[in-house]
Design an enzyme around this catalytic site. Sequence first.
Site, PDB file in Angstrom:
ATOM      1  N   LYS A  29       0.836  -1.216   0.000  1.00  0.00           N
ATOM      2  CA  LYS A  29       0.000   0.000   0.000  1.00  0.00           C
ATOM      3  C   LYS A  29       0.865   1.259   0.000  1.00  0.00           C
ATOM      4  CE  LYS A  29      -2.150  -1.148   3.814  1.00  0.00           C
ATOM      5  NZ  LYS A  29      -1.481  -2.423   4.024  1.00  0.00           N
ATOM      6  N   THR A  30       1.833   1.276   0.909  1.00  0.00           N
ATOM      7  CA  THR A  30       2.702   2.450   0.970  1.00  0.00           C
ATOM      8  C   THR A  30       3.506   2.567  -0.323  1.00  0.00           C
ATOM      9  OG1 THR A  30       2.830   2.184   3.361  1.00  0.00           O
ATOM     10  CG2 THR A  30       4.481   3.597   2.358  1.00  0.00           C
ATOM     11  N   ASP A 215      -1.764   7.751   3.629  1.00  0.00           N
ATOM     12  CA  ASP A 215      -1.356   6.408   4.051  1.00  0.00           C
ATOM     13  C   ASP A 215      -1.990   6.112   5.413  1.00  0.00           C
ATOM     14  OD1 ASP A 215      -0.109   3.980   4.067  1.00  0.00           O
ATOM     15  OD2 ASP A 215       1.941   4.747   4.254  1.00  0.00           O
ATOM     16  N   GLU A 216      -2.115   4.843   5.774  1.00  0.00           N
ATOM     17  CA  GLU A 216      -2.654   4.436   7.070  1.00  0.00           C
ATOM     18  C   GLU A 216      -4.009   5.111   7.326  1.00  0.00           C
ATOM     19  OE1 GLU A 216      -1.057   2.198   8.839  1.00  0.00           O
ATOM     20  OE2 GLU A 216       1.075   2.362   8.314  1.00  0.00           O
ATOM     21  N   GLN A 246      -5.707  -2.926  10.844  1.00  0.00           N
ATOM     22  CA  GLN A 246      -4.582  -2.267  11.505  1.00  0.00           C
ATOM     23  C   GLN A 246      -4.989  -0.958  12.169  1.00  0.00           C
ATOM     24  OE1 GLN A 246      -0.585  -2.526   9.612  1.00  0.00           O
ATOM     25  NE2 GLN A 246      -1.703  -3.297   7.852  1.00  0.00           N
ATOM     26  N   ARG A 606       4.934  -7.160  11.216  1.00  0.00           N
ATOM     27  CA  ARG A 606       6.162  -6.394  10.987  1.00  0.00           C
ATOM     28  C   ARG A 606       7.308  -7.322  10.586  1.00  0.00           C
ATOM     29  NH1 ARG A 606       4.061  -2.872   9.253  1.00  0.00           N
ATOM     30  NH2 ARG A 606       2.192  -4.040   9.663  1.00  0.00           N
TER      31      ARG A 606
END
Length: 673
Positions: A29-30, A215-216, A246, A606
């Site tokens: 995504k990033t 983002d996020e 998330q 992560r």
Amino acid sequence: MSKLNPRQAEAVKYIDGPLLVLAGAGSGKTSVITRKIAYLIEECGYPGQAIAAVTFTNKAAREMKERVAQLVDKKKIRGLMVCTFHTLGLTIIRRELRTLGYRPGFSIFDQSDALALLKELMMKDGDIDMDHVEMIQNMISNWKNELISPEKALSMAGSQGEQQIAAIYQHYNRALKAYNAFDFDDLILQPSLLFDEHPDILQRWRAKLRYLLIDEYQDTNGAQYQLIQTLLGNRGGLTVVGDDDQSIYAWRGARPENIAQLSKDYPGLHVVKLEQNYRSTSRILKAANHLIDHNPHDFNKKLWSEMGYGDPIRVIRTANEDAECERVATEIMDQRLRTGGRYSDFAVLYRGNHQSRLLEMKLQQFQVPYIMSGGTSFFSRQEVKDSLAYLRLLVNPTDDNAFLRIINVPRRKIGPSTLEKLAGIAVQREQSLFNTCGDAHALNANFPPEAAKRLFDFHDWISGVRQRADEGDPIAAVRAMIDESDYENWLHQNASSPNVAEKRMGNVHSLVDQLKQTLGWLQEDDPDADLEAVINRLLLRDMLEQQEEEDDSDRVQLLTIHASKGLEYPNVFLLGWEEEILPHRSSIEEGNVEEERRLAYVAITRAKRNLTITLAAKRKQFGEWQTCQPSRFLDELPEEDIDKLGFGTDTEKAQNKERGRETLASLRDLLKK
Ligand code: ATP
Ligand code: MG
């Protein structure tokens, strides 16, 4: 950068209207955002300054900028905004300061400044319990995040208590303005309010910013979303990427429902789902999917990876917290030696900042370099710095900086003019400030008797402590020094709440515990090791710490799960998987375990290759040993992919102990070499 997969490419090239990329962790995504910035500039001819990309942390923003710089000609990215929501807000505020009714040279109040202001205001009102100041700060923050003005809060308030709090909110806002200051929440809220009131200013900003990327997105709160909606208007230049699983910032007003809300607000919203994970082994991914399946879902997302099945996930239970942190430290050394990797390939993630203290100590003990981000490191806390200054002076009477730091902490009525004069004499006599204080003759000749006595008494006291430390138990002498200094009272007088003061005092005690342990450990190798050796050891550590925070040298990364969002590491350790830690006690009490599960999901995802989860069987709380229950999340991982250590039989325990001893011994040998 690697080739985009067809779905990612679709997301990058779609510019006909608002776009949502909804996908699980590590699916790129990033990466889509960075590539899309490049695409907008290089292929669509957007000037850099017409684009704003918003990320969650400064660290993420820096990384994103670097990645874009690799993809796009430097000249073309001039004016490109890649920043956090707060920085975006601040940029707008700076340019529109006058219209907002502020003067140049404004201040930004951080949490503790804001808390101090609130405390001051509430003391004037008189009738509210001081313990509630923090709670009220939270309420005000929530109101601001939901764009609720003081007037609206007042009109909504039901009970008398609520009315009082809303009134404090109103006073607080007025006081901020009088101080020409903004708090953190204002940085987002004020631009929105400004745009509402001044359509001409909004038009100007709309003309400037033509494409927005976020983002996020799942962690965007009401005020932030409002700001984006206002800036965008009915144009289509919006790409947001996110993962409802998330969403971990509910306490700052973010909700997983935000994502569903987006399609309601933008009926033409185009949605792209990504399913391939490029980060983790299948096993890590499977564990993450298994866990998060225990939460209800609005969106179904599948994730798969071609990174190989990978090694089993290890869950290690140790006898207590001390053993837990020691195990992590030795495991890191061991794995690093075996794989020939770098320290920076390792990250240790924990639920709360306080968990890092013991770990820091163990890493120091084994001389494992580390860096903490997203939290105040133990050694940079004020009270720890003060205590270290006392210790420095104790072992080094010529340390003028240490002297100046603590001569009036706690207050000893030694004013600036006295210190200035003292410095003059010290220079003349070519001796340190502290030693000058011991020179009765010089003091009497230059100061009024009262001032001379205060300086002399201070010297006398510290010298006495030094003597006690040299002749008897150094740790006992240090403890007595802290007692005699009256530092605890001073903390209470200066802290925003008794709670804060107690926490700070806890840090001071913990520093002394570290001294004691380090002394014991140094004496194993050198029976003559004394207080000076220990303090110098700690100080060296402290100095290393002060090196540039952004230093990307080879160190183990220590961070909270919250701060780890969006990041990735080859080897990840997750500390403290116990009930009441993860899930956190307050979330259990509030019945919000789902958010904790999302945190656990973020933590697991992560890891690229190796994942180790640790927990302790016992933990010290308020001075008493408490038995800890393993986290319920451990039962939600696929059993066949987990290696459990430290749970079982007596033989396993004995074997582990033996192995631990061997590892330790061989590591010590290695260190000596
Ligand atoms: P998170 O949800 O944790 O924020 P994300 O969805 O933003 O994750 P990224 O950080 O963009 O994922 O990507 C994860 C990793 O996968 C990165 O190392 C990235 O370089 C890599 N990656 C992304 N897309 C591809 C691709 N098409 N081919 C190879 N690697 C890729
Ligand atoms: Mg990301």
